[in-house]
Design an enzyme around this catalytic site. Sequence first.
Site, PDB file in Angstrom:
ATOM      1  N   ARG A   1       0.603  -1.488  -0.152  1.00 34.47           N
ATOM      2  CA  ARG A   1       0.315   0.343  -0.128  1.00 34.47           C
ATOM      3  C   ARG A   1       0.752   1.487   0.376  1.00 34.47           C
ATOM      4  O   ARG A   1       1.635   1.436   1.721  1.00 34.47           O
ATOM      5  CB  ARG A   1      -1.009  -0.374   1.416  1.00 34.47           C
TER       6      ARG A   1
ATOM      7  N   SER B   1      -9.594   7.618  16.956  1.00 33.97           N
ATOM      8  CA  SER B   1     -10.637   6.474  17.214  1.00 33.97           C
ATOM      9  C   SER B   1      -9.711   6.400  18.283  1.00 33.97           C
ATOM     10  O   SER B   1     -10.189   5.146  19.412  1.00 33.97           O
ATOM     11  CB  SER B   1     -10.539   5.315  16.546  1.00 33.97           C
TER      12      SER B   1
ATOM     13  N   GLN C   1      -5.816  -3.328  18.420  1.00 31.04           N
ATOM     14  CA  GLN C   1      -5.066  -4.355  17.492  1.00 31.04           C
ATOM     15  C   GLN C   1      -3.550  -3.774  17.727  1.00 31.04           C
ATOM     16  O   GLN C   1      -3.058  -2.973  16.821  1.00 31.04           O
ATOM     17  CB  GLN C   1      -6.161  -4.315  16.158  1.00 31.04           C
TER      18      GLN C   1
ATOM     19  N   GLY D   1      -0.184  -3.174  10.081  1.00 27.13           N
ATOM     20  CA  GLY D   1      -0.319  -2.528  10.391  1.00 27.13           C
ATOM     21  C   GLY D   1       0.139  -0.974  10.044  1.00 27.13           C
ATOM     22  O   GLY D   1       0.306  -0.397  11.270  1.00 27.13           O
ATOM     23  N   GLU D   2       0.675  -0.139   9.638  1.00 24.41           N
ATOM     24  CA  GLU D   2       1.374   0.636   9.461  1.00 24.41           C
ATOM     25  C   GLU D   2       0.242   1.965   9.444  1.00 24.41           C
ATOM     26  O   GLU D   2       0.719   2.674  10.144  1.00 24.41           O
ATOM     27  CB  GLU D   2       1.828   1.223   7.965  1.00 24.41           C
TER      28      GLU D   2
ATOM     29  N   ARG E   1      -1.941   2.115  12.054  1.00 25.88           N
ATOM     30  CA  ARG E   1      -2.296   2.117  13.110  1.00 25.88           C
ATOM     31  C   ARG E   1      -1.164   2.910  13.602  1.00 25.88           C
ATOM     32  O   ARG E   1      -0.473   3.894  14.588  1.00 25.88           O
ATOM     33  CB  ARG E   1      -2.218   0.693  13.675  1.00 25.88           C
TER      34      ARG E   1
ATOM     35  N   ASN F   1      -3.611  -6.593   3.516  1.00 23.60           N
ATOM     36  CA  ASN F   1      -4.342  -5.425   2.732  1.00 23.60           C
ATOM     37  C   ASN F   1      -4.884  -6.070   1.696  1.00 23.60           C
ATOM     38  O   ASN F   1      -6.399  -5.516   1.878  1.00 23.60           O
ATOM     39  CB  ASN F   1      -2.688  -4.560   1.765  1.00 23.60           C
TER      40      ASN F   1
ATOM     41  N   ARG G   1      -8.072  -6.691   4.587  1.00 25.99           N
ATOM     42  CA  ARG G   1      -8.825  -5.581   4.196  1.00 25.99           C
ATOM     43  C   ARG G   1      -9.059  -4.279   3.256  1.00 25.99           C
ATOM     44  O   ARG G   1     -10.452  -2.885   2.920  1.00 25.99           O
ATOM     45  CB  ARG G   1      -8.039  -4.458   4.889  1.00 25.99           C
ATOM     46  N   ALA G   2      -8.706  -5.594   2.249  1.00 23.19           N
ATOM     47  CA  ALA G   2      -8.865  -5.146   0.596  1.00 23.19           C
ATOM     48  C   ALA G   2      -8.883  -3.419   0.706  1.00 23.19           C
ATOM     49  O   ALA G   2      -9.450  -2.250   0.322  1.00 23.19           O
ATOM     50  CB  ALA G   2     -11.532  -4.726   0.923  1.00 23.19           C
TER      51      ALA G   2
END
Length: 298
Positions: free
Chosen positions: A52, A66, A74, A91-92, A94, A123, A126-127
């Site tokens: 990504r 959030s 997570q 998790g980039e 995050r 990825n 998670r689409a």
Amino acid sequence: MSLLKKAQKGPSMMSKAAAQVQNDVLFGTSANFPRVVEVDLTSVTPNPDQPRKHFDEEELRSLADSIERMGLKQPILVKQVPGGKYIIAAGERRFRAHQLLGRDTIFAIITDGDLDEIALIENLQRADLDAMEEARAFARLLERHSYTHEELGRIVSRSQGEIARTLATLKLPEAMLQEYPAFRKSISKSILQELAFIDDAELRMQLWEEAKTGKLTIRGLRETKKNPDIAKARARGGKAADAPAGDGVSRLLASINRSVKRTSGDVSALKPHKAVLDDEQRAALRRLRDLLNELVGD
């Protein structure tokens, strides 16, 4: 019974005893329980081969808000490298959200898996990837690990056909590949894949310009591929009826003949069951009747 007494019962009891010790090490969990650690953000490095490449700033801010309200639900997934450093496997977003919040540390799970495979699969689940990010990630795995399309398909839960169609987008003209990121939200993966299998450069560019407006549908694209000459005439400012007679019109008429035969057969088979047609189906048949009347001049 003590572990010593269990051991004296023989190899079988000893194995069970060892297993019991292994399962009790961490509050009753198994020995392969994920290692969760809290690491300094400064010791964490994004994966340079992360599939990504596009991170929406508004979405990142929303994620940061959030996390600030609810906490990190997570942990990120990292791989430990020499020097007390970690590379992000998943998790980039995050990680970036923690940077926005000015946090010093982040919770992480340590993995020994292949970074490329983990990042791609996470990825895909998670689409999160656009068409080109996905295609380039597939190509990188094929090159690095010499996978066949079948092997890669098993890893990412895709068919060989899907792998081939995805990779085909990399053969599009460089100008299109350069423009695509700006239109990634309006041009679907399916449309990009269809464009990749058009050999006619003029037609492909015409459809590309239409796709950038967000008005090209996959159905419309496929219909245009069947009748390219009429589509080109329309692009030059003419109407379909004004297109010069030739192979294009001949193909269209042949297609119509096949459709008429098929539709006639379907309608004939439907006649005994006309009483079960609902209002929507009757309306669709009336529209078809009106179009045919207009075509033949009745």
